[in-house]
Motif scaffolding. Structure first.
Motif, PDB file in Angstrom:
ATOM      1  N   THR A   1       0.815  -1.220   0.000  1.00 40.98           N
ATOM      2  CA  THR A   1       0.000   0.000   0.000  1.00 40.98           C
ATOM      3  C   THR A   1       0.848   1.270   0.000  1.00 40.98           C
ATOM      4  N   THR A   2       1.999   1.256   0.680  1.00 39.32           N
ATOM      5  CA  THR A   2       2.849   2.449   0.680  1.00 39.32           C
ATOM      6  C   THR A   2       3.388   2.712  -0.717  1.00 39.32           C
ATOM      7  N   TRP A   3       3.758   1.635  -1.430  1.00 39.08           N
ATOM      8  CA  TRP A   3       4.215   1.814  -2.808  1.00 39.08           C
ATOM      9  C   TRP A   3       3.081   2.293  -3.706  1.00 39.08           C
ATOM     10  N   LEU A   4       1.882   1.702  -3.560  1.00 41.87           N
ATOM     11  CA  LEU A   4       0.739   2.129  -4.368  1.00 41.87           C
ATOM     12  C   LEU A   4       0.437   3.607  -4.149  1.00 41.87           C
ATOM     13  N   GLN A   5       0.497   4.052  -2.899  1.00 43.61           N
ATOM     14  CA  GLN A   5       0.203   5.446  -2.608  1.00 43.61           C
ATOM     15  C   GLN A   5       1.276   6.365  -3.166  1.00 43.61           C
ATOM     16  N   THR A   6       2.536   5.985  -2.975  1.00 43.11           N
ATOM     17  CA  THR A   6       3.637   6.819  -3.462  1.00 43.11           C
ATOM     18  C   THR A   6       3.601   6.925  -4.983  1.00 43.11           C
ATOM     19  N   TRP A   7       3.351   5.799  -5.649  1.00 40.95           N
ATOM     20  CA  TRP A   7       3.276   5.816  -7.115  1.00 40.95           C
ATOM     21  C   TRP A   7       2.022   6.544  -7.585  1.00 40.95           C
ATOM     22  N   GLY A   8       0.894   6.279  -6.955  1.00 44.05           N
ATOM     23  CA  GLY A   8      -0.358   6.892  -7.373  1.00 44.05           C
ATOM     24  C   GLY A   8      -0.344   8.400  -7.259  1.00 44.05           C
ATOM     25  N   GLN A   9       0.272   8.932  -6.200  1.00 42.75           N
ATOM     26  CA  GLN A   9       0.276  10.381  -6.007  1.00 42.75           C
ATOM     27  C   GLN A   9       1.293  11.094  -6.887  1.00 42.75           C
ATOM     28  N   ARG A  10       2.071  10.354  -7.654  1.00 43.85           N
ATOM     29  CA  ARG A  10       2.874  10.979  -8.702  1.00 43.85           C
ATOM     30  C   ARG A  10       1.968  11.493  -9.821  1.00 43.85           C
ATOM     31  N   HIS A  11       0.780  10.906  -9.947  1.00 43.92           N
ATOM     32  CA  HIS A  11      -0.108  11.199 -11.071  1.00 43.92           C
ATOM     33  C   HIS A  11      -1.440  11.822 -10.656  1.00 43.92           C
ATOM     34  N   VAL A  12      -1.818  11.720  -9.387  1.00 40.25           N
ATOM     35  CA  VAL A  12      -3.109  12.237  -8.915  1.00 40.25           C
ATOM     36  C   VAL A  12      -2.841  13.344  -7.902  1.00 40.25           C
ATOM     37  N   PRO A  13      -3.366  14.569  -8.125  1.00 36.69           N
ATOM     38  CA  PRO A  13      -3.134  15.679  -7.187  1.00 36.69           C
ATOM     39  C   PRO A  13      -3.639  15.357  -5.784  1.00 36.69           C
ATOM     40  N   ALA A  14      -3.021  15.972  -4.782  1.00 35.46           N
ATOM     41  CA  ALA A  14      -3.332  15.682  -3.382  1.00 35.46           C
ATOM     42  C   ALA A  14      -4.796  15.911  -3.015  1.00 35.46           C
ATOM     43  N   PRO A  15      -5.457  17.012  -3.453  1.00 34.94           N
ATOM     44  CA  PRO A  15      -6.863  17.178  -3.070  1.00 34.94           C
ATOM     45  C   PRO A  15      -7.754  16.050  -3.573  1.00 34.94           C
ATOM     46  N   GLN A  16      -7.514  15.608  -4.820  1.00 34.25           N
ATOM     47  CA  GLN A  16      -8.310  14.510  -5.355  1.00 34.25           C
ATOM     48  C   GLN A  16      -7.949  13.193  -4.667  1.00 34.25           C
ATOM     49  N   ALA A  17      -6.671  12.993  -4.398  1.00 30.45           N
ATOM     50  CA  ALA A  17      -6.255  11.777  -3.708  1.00 30.45           C
ATOM     51  C   ALA A  17      -6.918  11.677  -2.347  1.00 30.45           C
ATOM     52  N   ALA A  18      -6.992  12.795  -1.628  1.00 27.27           N
ATOM     53  CA  ALA A  18      -7.596  12.787  -0.298  1.00 27.27           C
ATOM     54  C   ALA A  18      -9.056  12.371  -0.358  1.00 27.27           C
ATOM     55  N   VAL A  19      -9.780  12.838  -1.400  1.00 27.88           N
ATOM     56  CA  VAL A  19     -11.176  12.451  -1.543  1.00 27.88           C
ATOM     57  C   VAL A  19     -11.294  10.967  -1.890  1.00 27.88           C
ATOM     58  N   LEU A  20     -10.419  10.485  -2.753  1.00 30.15           N
ATOM     59  CA  LEU A  20     -10.420   9.059  -3.076  1.00 30.15           C
ATOM     60  C   LEU A  20     -10.214   8.209  -1.829  1.00 30.15           C
ATOM     61  N   TYR A  21      -9.410   8.703  -0.913  1.00 37.47           N
ATOM     62  CA  TYR A  21      -9.122   7.932   0.293  1.00 37.47           C
ATOM     63  C   TYR A  21     -10.354   7.768   1.190  1.00 37.47           C
ATOM     64  N   THR A  22     -11.406   8.579   0.947  1.00 40.98           N
ATOM     65  CA  THR A  22     -12.600   8.404   1.763  1.00 40.98           C
ATOM     66  C   THR A  22     -13.380   7.151   1.393  1.00 40.98           C
ATOM     67  N   LEU A  23     -12.974   6.461   0.331  1.00 43.10           N
ATOM     68  CA  LEU A  23     -13.550   5.144   0.074  1.00 43.10           C
ATOM     69  C   LEU A  23     -13.107   4.134   1.140  1.00 43.10           C
TER      70      LEU A  23
END
Length: 276
Positions: free
Chosen positions: A213-235
């Protein structure tokens, strides 16, 4: 666009895996202190990233150790909080970071646009999702988990900065190994590893819910801005509530179902805009 779409996929998979951890951690902290659990969890995860420590890019240790510090505070406070509060309620309070991330970015002078509206919608959703009238309105576990929400919001904001400058695997390696190093003295201070260790839970948390999960998050946030990532995390609380129901018997009624619907709606709203 392809990188953005893959980033969204990685972060959505991440939330499902995160959703399983509340149940696992709640069971594990009944058998051992939170300090030992966090230390062993990251020690196991570290084994997967040792090869990348030998060829780190220049300047990776500083950012990685900063992120490790926020990770330690977040994981530690969440594990302590789960000793006193329910899994679904912990997921709700942790999800407060969805509001805190846009707030921190706006204080720094950054425009967050529609993601800020989606964050408020998601916050309302997780509130309905995890509302439990049988629990006291506030307890010490909730207070610890509030610390989790604040520190994790800081982590998300700082991760966006560092993930764009340093390759994902080396940055993940330093974060995971660094968190284990920081958690070690805490575990020793509380008695080392003299307790009976639930190795099944530790291995799952270390391999799947930390290394992957740490790798998925680190890689994913290279491409998804932090505000949108934070909303995705509410899943995450949607999945956490589902697993809490299946494995712990924590039930979700009509109010919770409405909350889940709002969270999913907020997520779709957040990812509609262009990644540019």
């Amino acid at each position: 666009m392809r990188g953005y779409a893959l980033g969204l996929l990685a972060l959505n998979l991440l939330t499902l895996l995160w959703g399983t951890t509340f149940v696992v951690v709640k069971g594990a902290v009944e058998a051992m202190p939170a300090s030992a659990l966090v230390f062993l969890r990251f020690l196991v995860a570290s084994l997967f990233f040792l090869p990348w420590l030998a060829r780190l890019p220049r300047g990776a240790w500083g950012p990685g150790m900063e992120l490790a510090f926020w990770l330690l505070l977040g994981y530690a406070s969440q594990a302590i909080g789960l000793q006193y509060t329910s899994a679904s309620r912990s997921a709700f309070i942790t999800a407060l970071n969805v509001v805190l991330v846009p707030l921190l970015l706006s204080l720094a002078g950054r425009r967050v646009g529609r993601a800020g509206v989606a964050a408020l919608l998601a916050f309302l959703g997780v509130g309905l999702l995890s509302y439990d009238p049988n629990q006291p309105p506030f307890n010490v576990g909730d207070l610890w988990t509030l610390v989790t929400a604040v520190t994790y919001a800081l982590y998300i904001v700082r991760l966006e900065v560092h993930a764009k400058a340093i390759p994902s695997l080396p940055l993940t390696a330093v974060q995971v190994v660094g968190t284990a190093l920081l958690a070690g003295p805490w575990a020793l201070w509380e008695g080392g590893l003299s307790w009976e260790v639930p190795w099944g839970a530790v291995l799952y948390l270390g391999v799947v819910a930390t290394a992957l999960t740490t790798w998925l998050q680190t890689w994913g946030q290279r491409h998804v801005p932090a505000p949108q990532a934070a909303v995705l995390y509410t899943l995450e609380p949607v999945w956490a509530t589902l697993f809490a129901f299946l494995l712990l018997g924590e039930r979700m009624g009509l109010t919770g179902a409405l909350g889940a619907f709002l969270v999913i709606g907020a997520t779709l709203q957040a990812i509609r805009r262009s990644p540019a």
